[in-house]
Scaffold this motif. Structure first.
Motif, short mmCIF file in Angstrom:
data_model
loop_
_atom_site.label_atom_id
_atom_site.label_comp_id
_atom_site.label_asym_id
_atom_site.label_seq_id
_atom_site.Cartn_x
_atom_site.Cartn_y
_atom_site.Cartn_z
N LYS A 104 8.42 0.80 -12.03
CA LYS A 104 8.58 1.67 -12.92
C LYS A 104 7.01 2.06 -13.43
O LYS A 104 7.00 3.14 -14.34
CB LYS A 104 9.33 1.18 -14.31
N SER A 105 6.08 1.46 -13.10
CA SER A 105 4.80 1.53 -13.57
C SER A 105 3.94 2.76 -12.71
O SER A 105 3.80 2.29 -11.35
CB SER A 105 3.87 0.29 -13.68
N PRO A 106 3.68 3.97 -13.07
CA PRO A 106 3.06 4.76 -12.12
C PRO A 106 1.62 4.30 -11.81
O PRO A 106 1.51 4.59 -10.40
CB PRO A 106 2.61 5.97 -13.16
N LYS A 107 0.99 3.46 -12.56
CA LYS A 107 -0.34 2.81 -11.76
C LYS A 107 0.04 1.86 -10.69
O LYS A 107 -0.70 1.90 -10.03
CB LYS A 107 -1.29 2.30 -12.96
N TYR A 108 0.78 1.09 -11.01
CA TYR A 108 1.14 0.21 -9.91
C TYR A 108 1.75 0.78 -8.69
O TYR A 108 1.04 0.45 -7.45
CB TYR A 108 2.43 -0.81 -10.36
N VAL A 109 2.54 1.84 -8.83
CA VAL A 109 3.05 2.73 -7.43
C VAL A 109 1.99 3.49 -7.15
O VAL A 109 1.89 3.29 -5.77
CB VAL A 109 4.39 3.75 -7.97
N GLY A 110 1.14 3.73 -7.60
CA GLY A 110 -0.35 4.38 -7.11
C GLY A 110 -1.06 3.61 -6.39
O GLY A 110 -1.66 4.19 -5.38
N SER A 111 -1.10 2.36 -6.79
CA SER A 111 -1.90 1.25 -6.16
C SER A 111 -1.27 1.24 -4.78
O SER A 111 -1.90 0.87 -3.81
CB SER A 111 -2.00 0.05 -6.95
N ILE A 112 0.00 1.22 -4.74
CA ILE A 112 0.77 0.89 -3.42
C ILE A 112 0.68 2.09 -2.51
O ILE A 112 0.50 1.88 -1.30
CB ILE A 112 2.28 0.76 -3.58
N VAL A 113 0.52 3.14 -3.20
CA VAL A 113 0.30 4.38 -2.05
C VAL A 113 -1.23 4.30 -1.73
O VAL A 113 -1.42 4.38 -0.60
CB VAL A 113 0.29 5.60 -2.90
N LEU A 114 -2.04 3.92 -2.48
CA LEU A 114 -3.58 3.82 -2.05
C LEU A 114 -3.57 2.71 -0.99
O LEU A 114 -4.34 2.97 -0.13
CB LEU A 114 -4.23 3.16 -3.39
N MET A 115 -2.80 1.61 -1.02
CA MET A 115 -2.82 0.41 -0.11
C MET A 115 -2.47 0.93 1.18
O MET A 115 -3.07 0.58 2.32
CB MET A 115 -1.82 -0.49 -0.73
N PHE A 116 -1.30 1.76 1.28
CA PHE A 116 -1.01 2.47 2.46
C PHE A 116 -1.84 3.19 3.16
O PHE A 116 -2.27 3.23 4.30
CB PHE A 116 0.40 3.04 2.36
N GLY A 117 -2.58 3.96 2.21
CA GLY A 117 -3.57 4.78 2.82
C GLY A 117 -4.62 4.21 3.19
O GLY A 117 -5.36 4.53 4.41
N GLY A 118 -5.24 3.08 2.66
CA GLY A 118 -6.27 2.13 3.35
C GLY A 118 -5.82 1.45 4.57
O GLY A 118 -6.51 1.19 5.43
N GLY A 119 -4.46 1.17 4.77
CA GLY A 119 -3.99 0.58 5.82
C GLY A 119 -3.94 1.44 6.87
O GLY A 119 -4.16 0.90 8.21
N TYR A 120 -3.76 2.68 6.82
CA TYR A 120 -3.95 3.72 8.02
C TYR A 120 -5.09 3.88 8.47
O TYR A 120 -5.31 3.83 9.69
CB TYR A 120 -3.30 5.09 7.46
#
Length: 283
Positions: A49-65
């Motif tokens: 439910k935390s926008p910052k935490y969800v944003g960190s996950i999206v950033l993680m997937f971008g780095g993973g790509y």
């Protein structure tokens, strides 16, 4: 160094920065939460439910790509040491977001991290070779999984084991991902379909479970400036071993490559030990 290798190296540097930024975002959220050892499901739902935490996950997937592409171009033995350069983001980000001061030895470590990619480039490392015997790869994964189970139970009593174990777990996922990048052909996606599916499943099972489920548990118990360098040190050592031993990446100039590896490891250890100064009150 070929153009493809140079592009892969640049992508690895960017991915390294991302992989050090998103845990800082997560740590800032976890610091405000109760201990996760209680109701884990409720804790994970709260994080979702935390926008910052969800944003960190999206950033993680971008780095993973970016990490995936860099592996395709250059292989583990080059990508892994270069990822340590992203520790610079941890150093400056921790000061800004977690109010941790920067000690003098950590400043020296920063200089080593800046110089380190130059020596890796001079090392003239060949690309990874495909593993033809899948039984060999499965054997390594089984031994690694056994080690993970042992360390998992040890981490219950010794919190510092958390980042060590997660570093090993993510290495197992990286082992699968490297094999997938070598086997998968964008022009013939149906070739080796079953094998590629299993390799991708292994990548998800080890890497994503480690990042999404275990990192929050360990990160809440330790400072980010301890957790991330320790996890990075273990991950670097293990994945470099994988690249050279399993994927047979030949180092053309061992003296330069060894200096680069040494600079990276010393820097990470120094950052983990000396980076954190007296904690300041959160704003």
């Amino acid at each position: 160094m070929t153009f493809q290798t140079a592009v892969g190296a640049i992508l690895a540097l960017i991915a390294g920065v991302i992989f050090n930024v998103f845990p800082l975002m997560q740590k800032s959220v976890l610091n405000k939460m109760p201990d996760m050892k209680g109701n884990l499901l409720a804790s994970y739902l709260s994080l979702a439910k935390s926008p910052k935490y969800v944003g960190s996950i999206v950033l993680m997937f971008g780095g993973g790509y970016l990490y995936f592409i860099s592996l395709k171009f250059t292989g583990l033995a080059v990508v892994t040491p270069l990822m340590a350069f992203g520790m610079l983001a941890l150093v400056f980000g921790a000061k800004k977001y977690l109010n941790e001061s920067l000690a003098l030895p950590a400043k020296a470590a920063i200089g080593m991290l800046i110089i380190m990619p130059v020596f890796i480039a001079l090392g003239d490392v060949a690309g990874p070779q495909q593993v033809n015997d899948m039984g060999e790869l499965i054997n390594w994964l089984c031994w690694g999984s056994g080690l993970f189970i042992v360390l998992f139970f040890m981490s219950i009593y010794f919190p510092i084991i958390w980042p060590i174990n997660i570093g090993f777990m993510i290495t197992l996922g990286t082992m699968c991902l490297q094999a997938f990048t070598l086997s998968f052909d964008f022009n013939n996606i149906f070739d080796n379909m079953l094998q590629n599916f299993l390799l991708l499943t292994g990548t998800i099972a080890f890497s994503l479970v480690g990042q999404l489920l275990l990192v929050p548990l360990g990160l809440q118990k330790l400072k980010a400036t301890v957790f991330i360098p320790v996890m990075g040190t273990v991950g670097n050592l293990a994945t470099i071993f994988v690249g050279i031993v399993i994927y047979r990446q030949v180092v053309g100039r061992i003296e330069f490559y060894a200096i680069g590896i040494l600079f990276g490891l010393i820097s990470i250890i120094v950052l983990g030990k000396f980076q954190s100064g007296p904690e300041q009150p959160q704003n």
